[in-house]
Design an enzyme around this catalytic site. Structure first.
Site, PDB file in Angstrom:
ATOM      1  N   HIS A 128      -8.363 -18.422  10.609  1.00 32.68           N
ATOM      2  CA  HIS A 128      -7.100 -19.149  10.491  1.00 32.68           C
ATOM      3  C   HIS A 128      -7.344 -20.636  10.243  1.00 32.68           C
ATOM      4  CE1 HIS A 128      -7.357 -20.873  14.574  1.00 32.68           C
ATOM      5  NE2 HIS A 128      -7.740 -19.667  14.998  1.00 32.68           N
ATOM      6  N   CYS A 140     -12.169 -17.666  17.418  1.00 34.39           N
ATOM      7  CA  CYS A 140     -11.881 -17.393  16.005  1.00 34.39           C
ATOM      8  C   CYS A 140     -12.720 -18.291  15.100  1.00 34.39           C
ATOM      9  CB  CYS A 140     -10.400 -17.638  15.724  1.00 34.39           C
ATOM     10  SG  CYS A 140      -9.302 -16.503  16.601  1.00 34.39           S
TER      11      CYS A 140
END
Length: 166
Positions: A128, A140
């Site tokens: 992201h 992430c």
């Protein structure tokens, strides 16, 4: 490795002959991922989906799915739907996918601990947008918005995110 793979290197992500600056989890790379450790798991992670905010951008691919107002991601190991997309209202711990900030305007989903999530082994590893260059994530992989869009438009359902062991 395939030419379609996204590979994490010390200089960023390598994909289709280009290097893209990125950040990873505050806990670095690990081979023993646990919920809440802030680490990015080592391994070969298949790309299994893509989500986007239709009120903020056009679909980046024909297989991207829109994020709706009630879309959440379960990150509570007690939840029978742990590590899957769920809908509000939801009685267990979760992340809101339709955020007021742009962090999840475009999300690439990996198969980390999915589709059958093992409680405590860590919920979703997304690719992201970053908060800012150099700011680590909760596990992430994150990057600049323009690089993320370029990456999203170039991946296929055969693409993997390769995170080498430390």
């Amino acid at each position: 490795m395939s030419p379609e793979d996204i590979v994490l290197t010390p200089a960023g992500l390598r994909f289709r002959g280009r290097r893209v600056p990125c950040t990873i989890g505050r806990g670095g790379v690990t081979t023993t991922k646990k919920e809440g450790d802030g680490a990015t798991p080592a391994g070969h992670h298949r790309i299994v989906g893509m989500l986007y905010r239709p009120d903020r951008m056009a679909p980046p691919t024909d297989w991207a799915l829109p994020i709706g107002p009630g879309d959440l991601w379960s990150d509570d190991p007690r939840d029978p739907d742990y590590n899957t997309m769920v809908r509000a209202p939801h009685p267990f711990g979760h992340e809101t996918l339709r955020r007021p900030d742009p962090l999840y305007d475009l999300v690439i989903l990996t198969d980390w601990n999915w589709p059958e999530g093992v409680a405590g082994c860590g919920s979703a590893i997304f690719v992201h947008r970053w908060r800012r260059p150099g700011k680590p994530t909760e596990g992430c992989v994150a990057m600049a918005p323009g690089d993320l869009l370029w990456l999203a438009r170039g991946i296929t359902r055969r693409t993997r995110l390769i995170v080498p062991q430390p």
